[in-house]
Design an enzyme around this catalytic site. Structure first.
Site: not given
Length: 444
Positions: A37, A154-155, A157, A212, A216, A261, A265, A268
């Site tokens: 990586k 608090f990202l 994707e 966090k 969520n 919907g 998933g 996180c």
């Protein structure tokens, strides 16, 4: 003298944070324990798809013509200790196998290694999502003279670069007599986004950790609420899209995260709400979060309901020998992440029941093949639907909204489309001869 920053762990969070810190003008050293990586990142490439990240990386990674050279990567803890004034811990905190609780082994290992090399006067900053109470424990691991702060991430994707450079809030948890110094250093680190208007919220350790998981949990609750309403609409003949539009005009509710919907998933949201429930039980306040069990149950139930919708579309009989096309493999668009993907879960369930399933996704094919090697895969949406008896739209990629329904209708065995994301224009597909059906809209 300008601060020097290290980033421990170079996954979605760490690689993005390292590149963003370099963009803000800091000298940055990223560490990972996986040499492959490190080599990949040092060559200006990233091990995942995240819009804008590779370009930002190449702008700063050392060794590229025209780069600032402010960003390097290493596997050496000694180099990290000698280099860094501020160490950001960005390692993974997965769900424990067979349990709801959070696996803290990567965080614990990172802190143990840092404690052996961090210089007195340096600051360790936790960004990983951890159970409340972790920071209070971990501060005792660090040697005297090394401070700790907790700065949750608090990202989103698909928007990670934007969310790091222009965060909607910066939360900093500090502790005891060292709190003032830690806050001062982090105000220096985040001076640019703060100057551009990002709120800077200073709390104690437990509150920072809870922000966090609370955020969520709220988002998961909102998503599962509208999906529960979709179940009611299915039974009562209502239209969940119109319902969401109507209640979304109430400013106390808002219209975000109200698209019904197949549910959420990823790596996180599901594991974070489960870890939150587990931690509440350890604290003796499990009843405070029992509602999250139903949130999780509603979310997982959506996947089975999509399978049943597909069965009904095929006449209510067996999937055996029937061809099913699945558009989407990632858990959300603008990502190649297939962890706990509703799309792949549905595809896998149908295949186990005898269906011949073919999947297409713009970015997630390699990861999907690795996770579900027995599914069929196609290189384009058109190839995926060729000969299909039913088509399932399960990840709301822009590419799928721009497909030509007439072109696809000519390729399928039966033009039946089930929209598991309520994201396509049903009238457009019907005009091209498709039978279009969306979740929570039995009459629409």
């Amino acid at each position: 003298m300008a601060l020097k920053i290290t980033v421990i762990g170079t996954g979605y969070l760490g690689a993005t944070h390292a590149a963003a810190m370099a963009e803000m003008g800091f000298e940055v050293l990223g560490l990972d324990v996986v040499p492959e990586k490190v080599e990949l990142l040092a060559s200006g490439r990233v091990p995942m798809f995240e819009p804008g990240l590779e370009e930002l990386l190449r702008k700063h990674v050392a060794g590229f013509e025209g780069s600032t050279g402010r960003l390097r990567f290493t596997t050496s803890w000694e180099e990290v200790g000698a280099f860094g004034d501020v160490h950001f811990v960005c390692v993974n905190t997965p769900q424990k196998h067979g349990e709801y609780g959070c696996d803290m082994s990567y965080v614990d290992a990172a802190f143990a290694s840092l404690s052996a090399v961090a210089r007195a006067g340096s600051l360790v900053v936790g960004k990983s999502t951890v159970p409340v109470g972790s920071a209070e424990r971990l501060v005792g691991v660090l040697p005297e003279g090394v401070r700790l702060a907790w700065n949750p991430e608090f990202l989103r994707e698909g928007f990670a670069v934007q969310d790091t450079l222009r965060p909607d809030r910066i939360v900093v948890g500090v502790h005891g007599e060292d709190g003032g110094r830690a806050e001062k250093l982090l105000r220096e680190v985040y001076a640019i986004p703060v100057a551009e208007g990002s709120p800077f919220v200073v709390t104690d350790f437990p509150t920072a950790e809870l922000v966090k998981t609370a955020a969520n949990s709220f988002l998961a609750t909102k998503i599962s609420f509208i999906n529960a309403m979709a179940e009611i609409c299915e039974a009562a003949g209502g239209d969940v899209v119109k319902l969401a539009e109507a209640i979304g005009h109430d400013e106390r509710i808002g219209n975000k995260f109200l698209r019904a919907g197949v549910g959420f998933g990823g790596g996180c949201l599901p594991k974070d709400i489960r870890a939150f429930m587990a931690r509440a039980g350890e604290l003796g306040v499990d009843q405070a979060l029992t509602f999250l069990r139903e949130i999780d149950s509603i979310n997982m139930r959506r996947r089975g309901q999509m399978v049943e919708m597909a069965r009904e579309a095929l006449g209510g009989d067996s999937f055996l020998g029937r061809r099913v096309a699945v558009l989407g493999a990632t858990f959300k668009p603008d990502s190649d992440d297939v962890r706990d993907s509703p799309a792949l879960n549905v595809a896998g369930q149908i295949q186990l029941q005898g269906g011949q399933v073919t999947v297409y996704d713009p970015k997630g094919m390699e990861n999907a093949r690795r996770l579900f090697p027995t599914l069929g895969y196609a290189d384009t949406a058109l190839e995926a639907v060729r000969g299909a008896d039913v088509v399932l739209h399960l990840t709301e990629w822009r590419e799928f909204r721009e497909l030509d329904p007439a072109e696809l209708a000519a390729a399928v065995s039966s033009p039946v489309l089930l929209d598991g994301r309520n994201a396509l224009d049903g009238e457009r597909w019907r005009a091209a001869g498709w039978t279009y059906r969306a979740m929570g809209r039995p009459r629409a």
